[in-house]
Design an enzyme around this catalytic site. Structure first.
Site, PDB file in Angstrom:
ATOM      1  N   SER A  47       0.934  -1.213  -0.094  1.00  0.00           N
ATOM      2  CA  SER A  47       0.115  -0.081   0.066  1.00  0.00           C
ATOM      3  C   SER A  47       0.664   1.249  -0.164  1.00  0.00           C
ATOM      4  O   SER A  47       1.602   1.589  -0.942  1.00  0.00           O
ATOM      5  CB  SER A  47      -0.929   0.054   1.168  1.00  0.00           C
ATOM      6  OG  SER A  47      -1.725   0.910   1.125  1.00  0.00           O
ATOM      7  N   ASP A  93     -10.052  -5.169  -4.437  1.00  0.00           N
ATOM      8  CA  ASP A  93      -9.294  -4.110  -3.853  1.00  0.00           C
ATOM      9  C   ASP A  93     -10.176  -2.975  -3.532  1.00  0.00           C
ATOM     10  O   ASP A  93     -10.248  -2.119  -4.737  1.00  0.00           O
ATOM     11  CB  ASP A  93      -7.938  -3.969  -4.192  1.00  0.00           C
ATOM     12  CG  ASP A  93      -7.117  -3.131  -3.130  1.00  0.00           C
ATOM     13  OD1 ASP A  93      -7.784  -2.251  -2.452  1.00  0.00           O
ATOM     14  OD2 ASP A  93      -6.036  -3.359  -2.957  1.00  0.00           O
ATOM     15  N   HIS A 134      -8.070  -5.546  -0.142  1.00  0.00           N
ATOM     16  CA  HIS A 134      -6.843  -4.811  -0.024  1.00  0.00           C
ATOM     17  C   HIS A 134      -5.743  -5.355   1.025  1.00  0.00           C
ATOM     18  O   HIS A 134      -4.546  -5.641   0.754  1.00  0.00           O
ATOM     19  CB  HIS A 134      -6.924  -3.366   0.418  1.00  0.00           C
ATOM     20  CG  HIS A 134      -6.013  -2.491   0.552  1.00  0.00           C
ATOM     21  ND1 HIS A 134      -4.926  -2.151  -0.562  1.00  0.00           N
ATOM     22  CD2 HIS A 134      -5.175  -1.704   1.660  1.00  0.00           C
ATOM     23  CE1 HIS A 134      -4.205  -1.252  -0.043  1.00  0.00           C
ATOM     24  NE2 HIS A 134      -3.966  -1.111   1.087  1.00  0.00           N
TER      25      HIS A 134
END
Length: 322
Positions: A143, A273, A302
């Site tokens: 991320s 996601d 995610h």
């Protein structure tokens, strides 16, 4: 630069609304394309068994497990190095040395009032690598941490790097701009900031119990343990640091950084996601990085390093050994 002591320890409707907006789309975007100069080499990097003090006086906590080729993990927002524990445990038990640090302002690291941006994050990563004298390292970012890895390559090159990994990562960019029509409008990130100021604790609970792990999907079985761990890590981070980091992960353009990737690169992304949608993130990054290997997890959210950890562990280990 001054630092603060490490922390030890929206109304619901507004939080859920912001979470839903966030779930609608999140590819990383950019406004900070102007790179600053790297820190002067004259200052010394101080190191202890579990901390590194950067040249600008920020104390960074780090973990260093196992022996072998080093694998360096960079965590997501607003988490810390604990979020990588499944992957670190697996790789350390399979012949690798694994390192992960708490980003400045997060976890057990210092909470500086300023410097909560991708250039500083990348320079901090460089100083961790330098202090531990890591060579032939595999850098993997999740991320926001994927942005940290990308900016590291853009600012410091790949002299000490063997391979690169982007997991559910925010590059190339998240913000909707004239040349990035697939990004999110600034209103989404303004909503995250508003939710953080109004009731950061509740917002984190709503995010973890909803789109982050896909627990808002029909038939999903939520793990209260994962929700609690996510919330705890988020609340360990500094309020100002996580607030500023929203701008860092949403308005930083990594396209030029990705073009400098010249090592084997693994891109892993979940097809479902809701935080960093695959089309504008994982697929777009893989299209920019030459010879990148893209692995798509059907139906994965995610937070797949937890929900799909066995598969992630196997894929990262195979990539590291290749």
């Amino acid at each position: 630069m001054s630092t603060n002591e490490n922390p030890k320890t929206l109304s619901r409707r507004a939080a859920i609304t912001a979470g839903a907006s966030l779930a609608a789309a999140i590819p990383l975007a950019a406004i900070s394309s102007g790179a600053q100069a790297a820190p002067a080499a004259s200052a010394a990097i101080k190191r202890s068994a579990s901390t590194i003090t950067t040249k600008d006086g920020v104390e960074l906590y780090y973990k260093d497990w196992g022996t072998g080729q080093p694998v360096v993990f960079c965590h997501g927002w607003p988490l810390n190095s604990d979020s990588w524990e499944s992957q670190m445990f697996h790789l350390a038990n399979n012949g690798f040395r694994v390192i992960a640090h708490d980003r400045r302002g997060h976890g057990r690291s210092s909470q500086p009032w300023t410097g909560n941006d991708m250039d500083h994050y990348a320079d901090d990563l460089a100083q961790v690598i330098e202090a531990l004298d890591l060579k032939n390292a595999i850098l993997i970012g999740f991320s926001t941490g994927g942005g940290e890895v990308a900016r590291y390559v853009g600012r410091h090159g790949t002299k000490r790097v063997a391979k690169l990994g982007l997991i559910s990562a925010v590059p190339p960019l998240m913000l909707k701009t004239a040349d990035n029509p697939g990004g999110l409008p600034i209103d989404v990130f303004d909503g995250i900031r508003a939710a953080s100021v109004k009731d950061r604790s509740q917002f984190y609970l709503d995010l973890a119990s909803g789109p982050f792990y896909g627990f808002n999907r029909p038939g999903a079985k939520a793990s209260q343990g994962l929700i609690n761990a996510w919330w705890m890590q988020g609340m360990m981070a500094g309020h100002k640091n996580t607030y500023d980091s929203i701008k860092a992960f949403s308005e930083t353009d990594f396209r030029a950084d990705l073009k400098k990737f010249d090592k084997p690169t693994l891109v892993i992304h979940g097809a479902d996601d809701q935080i960093v949608p695959i089309d504008a993130a994982g697929k777009a990054s893989a299209a920019i990085v030459k010879h990148a290997k893209l692995i798509i997890y059907p139906g994965a959210p995610h937070g797949l390093t937890d929900t799909h950890k066995d598969q992630v562990n196997a894929d990262i280990l195979a990539f590291a050994k290749s």
